[in-house]
Design an enzyme around this catalytic site. Structure first.
Site, PDB file in Angstrom:
ATOM      1  N   GLU A 107      -6.016 -10.635  -1.622  1.00  0.00           N
ATOM      2  CA  GLU A 107      -6.900 -10.411  -0.472  1.00  0.00           C
ATOM      3  C   GLU A 107      -8.359 -10.357  -0.923  1.00  0.00           C
ATOM      4  O   GLU A 107      -9.113  -9.457  -0.558  1.00  0.00           O
ATOM      5  CB  GLU A 107      -6.516  -9.115   0.250  1.00  0.00           C
ATOM      6  CG  GLU A 107      -5.071  -9.081   0.707  1.00  0.00           C
ATOM      7  CD  GLU A 107      -4.686  -7.797   1.443  1.00  0.00           C
ATOM      8  OE1 GLU A 107      -5.599  -7.086   1.907  1.00  0.00           O
ATOM      9  OE2 GLU A 107      -3.478  -7.524   1.555  1.00  0.00           O
ATOM     10  N   GLU A 140       0.818  -1.221   0.000  1.00  0.00           N
ATOM     11  CA  GLU A 140       0.000   0.000   0.000  1.00  0.00           C
ATOM     12  C   GLU A 140       0.856   1.278   0.000  1.00  0.00           C
ATOM     13  O   GLU A 140       0.697   2.154   0.855  1.00  0.00           O
ATOM     14  CB  GLU A 140      -0.963  -0.017   1.182  1.00  0.00           C
ATOM     15  CG  GLU A 140      -1.919  -1.201   1.142  1.00  0.00           C
ATOM     16  CD  GLU A 140      -2.859  -1.274   2.341  1.00  0.00           C
ATOM     17  OE1 GLU A 140      -2.784  -0.396   3.225  1.00  0.00           O
ATOM     18  OE2 GLU A 140      -3.673  -2.212   2.396  1.00  0.00           O
TER      19      GLU A 140
END
Length: 758
Positions: A420, A313
């Protein structure tokens, strides 16, 4: 992505409406005392006050707090049992004039070696009205001490009120048993890509959780225990107990491990970025700490972890260079990303190294990530792949956005991992459902199917697909972005397969035509022939064919989902020839061995037989049907129970395999069996009936006698809901036994009570 670590398993799903919780303890403070509550810090002032009352005359006032963790606490050690699920409920309010703030309800769990502090739920409290805090948890292991408490992490001094606290135990639903007979996901996608799941160490406590992890997944991602705050909470002080346990579990079961994550702006201790004086360190110090951490962690798991999310991220498309302005960036700029990959490759040259991010379908973010990777590649930085988190919902993004993103990064010659994956059922934070709506189950199943079809179109780059949690009780989406039910995964809270699971299998599974039924037999009675056979693997239903000539030609005569059928459309003295075929979506099997029977004798009609019915579950929209029955003999003749059958007529509301239970019968539950029969042509209020039969040991009904109560229970194999409100035989208002003409009774195949639906 953050996983909340807890050994009290979150379980925010709503219990069936017919089940009643058991009150374990409550605090209403109506005796004018604080009852068994005390202050966590020892300095709080707790008092039963009239001004703190939500109901009655008193509530609990809490003041004198000097720390954010200060507040009232209640010891519940003796009330909680391992294996049971509990509901914690409390109402909170702030004094007049106080600004809104979040109040947390949490649990302190003291173990022999450690003490854990686990948030149950929280809500924004105000002075204008009471707010309810409610959460469910399942106790997974014995603790030395358990205490529930309330705190305000955003304020050290704010006073507040608490009232009407309740601790309830949910009905014991019995042990969870996984479906061993369903196909394994890892086997279904073998040769295409790895199928993985994230997990927490709490899922390594109970056998069913471990069994589901090993049955379906060949890649595991420890959700929390490999992150920096877990492995190196203090500089140079490493703690690998939890990460060793997670990795060892995968190794023991022959599963690959994805390492998550080395460098992230979250869950990285502050000491990494600051010196002893509280100032940001130089990038040289930062790099030294980074390298020491990466070297130590990756070296430890060099032979066990095949891929790492090296940086996680790091993209912020709103910035000119597309990079998140984290402390990593503030100290070292873009270079810290290069160093992370270089250190990781040096520590384990064989590990595959990934850059992982969310919303990679968004145009601006996708481009920022693409640009970063091209810069890294131009510098020779050792990057092997892109991780697309793929947290999506039923409402966004579009499938084309997801597929275009995969294609975009494929052009860089990198592997693609879906890291994910989950599918929320909500479009906004304002929505909330108590139960999973049937139409959303179907939409979710269809979306999962479409996603896996995309992944399968790109197996030249997609080498791993990981769902972020194995079941709906282990999902971060029950606490983020708000606390509510969500059902984003392939298995439900009791580890049973959902429609989404079956839709995923449909992307690769071409069902084989089932084998012909074996052990077919035909037993003649008076004006009937009873057929039975053994189940054929993979069969969805069975076709019965009949002829008046040995060897055929046969005509289609009946379809049934069960492994027996009674042919009552026969004439005594005539020989009938039967074959049975097994049917599924791939087609029908060859015919079974032919059997024949010649009914004979006469049937004396008996009047006075009847069926009384009451509803055992008056909720028409849950996942269970529970008709309770009582057969009465008002005739002057004795009747053998094995001559009788009962049909209960209903609509299936989503055709799935079904399961029957006789929970109790005065004539003996083992003497009651059932088969599910699908109607060729639906009737008003019915496209199925369940037919109850009685073994010889059930005995006889003397004149004036009855069977007594027969409690039956049925559900679909995927535990999806029925809609009984439009079912022919269902009457939710009939909670006491009364004769019901909509439950039909047959003697030797002849209707003797009730009216069939038209």
């Amino acid at each position: 992505m953050l996983f909340v670590l807890c050994l009290l398993l979150p379980a925010y799903w709503t219990t069936p409406a017919h089940a009643e919780n058991t009150l374990v303890t409550q605090s209403d403070f109506e005796d004018g005392t604080v009852q068994d509550w005390s202050g966590r810090g020892g300095v709080e002032v707790l008092a039963a006050e009239a001004g703190a009352a939500r109901s009655g005359s008193y509530g609990l006032g809490i003041s004198g707090r000097t720390k954010t963790w200060h507040g009232p606490t209640l010891d519940v050690t003796s009330q909680l049992q391992v294996g049971q699920t509990y509901v914690f409920i409390g109402y909170v309010k702030l004094p007049a004039g106080a600004s809104n703030t979040n109040v947390y309800m949490s649990l302190q769990r003291t173990m022999p070696a450690n003490t854990y502090y686990e948030n149950l739920t929280y809500a924004s409290a105000s002075s204008s009205g009471w707010v309810k805090l409610q959460a469910q948890y399942k106790v997974l292991e014995q603790a030395d001490n358990l205490a529930v408490y309330f705190e305000i992490p955003g304020s050290a001094t704010q006073s507040f009120y608490l009232d009407d606290f309740r601790l309830e135990q949910l009905p014991d639903q019995g042990p969870i048993v996984i479906e061993e007979g369903v196909p394994s996901l890892k086997d279904a996608f073998a040769g295409k890509f790895l199928v993985g799941t994230a997990f927490t160490n709490s899922e390594l406590i109970t056998a069913p959780d471990k069994q589901l992890l090993t049955k379906h997944f060949n890649s595991l991602t420890p959700g929390n225990v490999l992150k920096w705050d877990s492995t190196e909470p203090q500089e140079g002080v490493f703690d690998f107990d939890d990460s060793d346990a997670a990795v060892a579990f995968a190794a023991a079961n022959g599963q690959e491990v994805r390492g998550h994550t080395l460098i992230w702006h979250n869950q990285t201790p502050n000491w990494v970025f600051y010196d002893a004086n509280g100032a940001l360190v130089s990038k040289e110090v930062l790099y030294a700490r980074m390298k020491a951490h990466i070297d130590t962690v990756m070296e430890r798991y060099k032979d066990d972890i095949y891929a790492w999310d090296v940086v996680n991220e790091v993209i912020d498309a709103s910035q000119p260079d597309g990079l998140r302005r984290s402390l990593w960036y503030q100290i070292a700029g873009e270079e810290y990303i290069e160093k992370a990959f270089e250190y990781a490759h040096a520590a384990d040259p064989d590990a595959k190294l990934f850059i992982n991010d969310y919303n990679t379908h968004e145009s601006a973010k996708s481009q920022a990530l693409y640009n970063l990777i091209t810069r890294l590649q131009a510098k020779g930085v050792p990057i092997d792949g892109v991780g697309h988190q793929t947290h999506v919902s039923l409402y966004y993004p579009t499938l084309s956005e997801i597929e275009n993103s995969i294609i975009k990064f494929k052009a860089l010659g990198l592997e693609t991992h879906i890291t994910e994956l989950d599918v929320s059922v909500y479009s906004s934070s304002s929505q909330s459902y108590d139960t999973f709506p049937a139409d959303l189950k179907t939409r979710q199943a269809n979306l999962y199917k479409s996603l896996f079809q995309i992944f399968l179109r790109h197996t030249d780059t997609v080498t791993s697909v990981t769902v972020w949690g194995k079941d709906d009780s282990n999902t971060w989406l029950r606490t983020f972005p708000v606390t509510r039910n969500d059902w984003p995964l392939l298995f439900d809270e009791r580890l049973q397969s959902k429609p989404a699971y079956w839709s995923v299998l449909e992307t690769v599974a071409t069902p084989a035509v089932p084998a012909a039924p074996a052990n077919v037999s035909a037993a003649a009675g008076s004006a009937l022939v009873n057929l039975s056979w053994s189940a054929s693997s993979g069969a969805a239903s069975y076709k019965v064919q009949r002829s008046l000539t040995s060897g055929g030609p046969y005509t289609d005569f009946a379809n049934t989902a069960g492994t027996s059928y009674t042919d009552a459309a026969v004439t005594n003295g005539t020989t009938y020839y039967y074959v049975v075929k097994a049917v599924n979506t791939a087609g029908e099997s060859p015919a079974s061995t032919q059997v024949s029977a010649t009914p004979s004798g006469t049937t004396t009609p008996i009047t006075g037989l009847s069926v009384a019915y009451r509803v055992g579950d008056s909720n028409p929209g849950d996942n269970t049907m529970k008709p309770f029955l009582n057969i009465k003999n008002g005739s002057a003749s004795t009747v053998n129970l094995n001559e009788l059958t009962v049909r209960y007529w209903y609509t299936i509301d989503g055709d799935k395999a079904q399961t029957f239970f006789c929970d109790y019968a005065q004539i003996g539950g083992g003497n009651v069996s059932a088969s599910f029969v699908k109607l060729d042509t639906p009737r008003t209020g019915a496209d199925y009936y369940v037919e109850l039969k009685f073994g010889a040991a059930a005995g006889t009904l003397a004149p004036g006698a009855s069977t007594g109560e027969i409690q039956t229970r049925m559900h679909k194999a995927d535990w999806s809901n029925f809609n009984e409100s439009n079912d022919y035989s269902y009457n939710g208002l009939q909670t006491a036994f009364a004769d019901s003409a909509k439950v039909t009774l047959y003697r030797n195949g002849v209707l003797v009570w009730g009216t069939e639906p038209q």
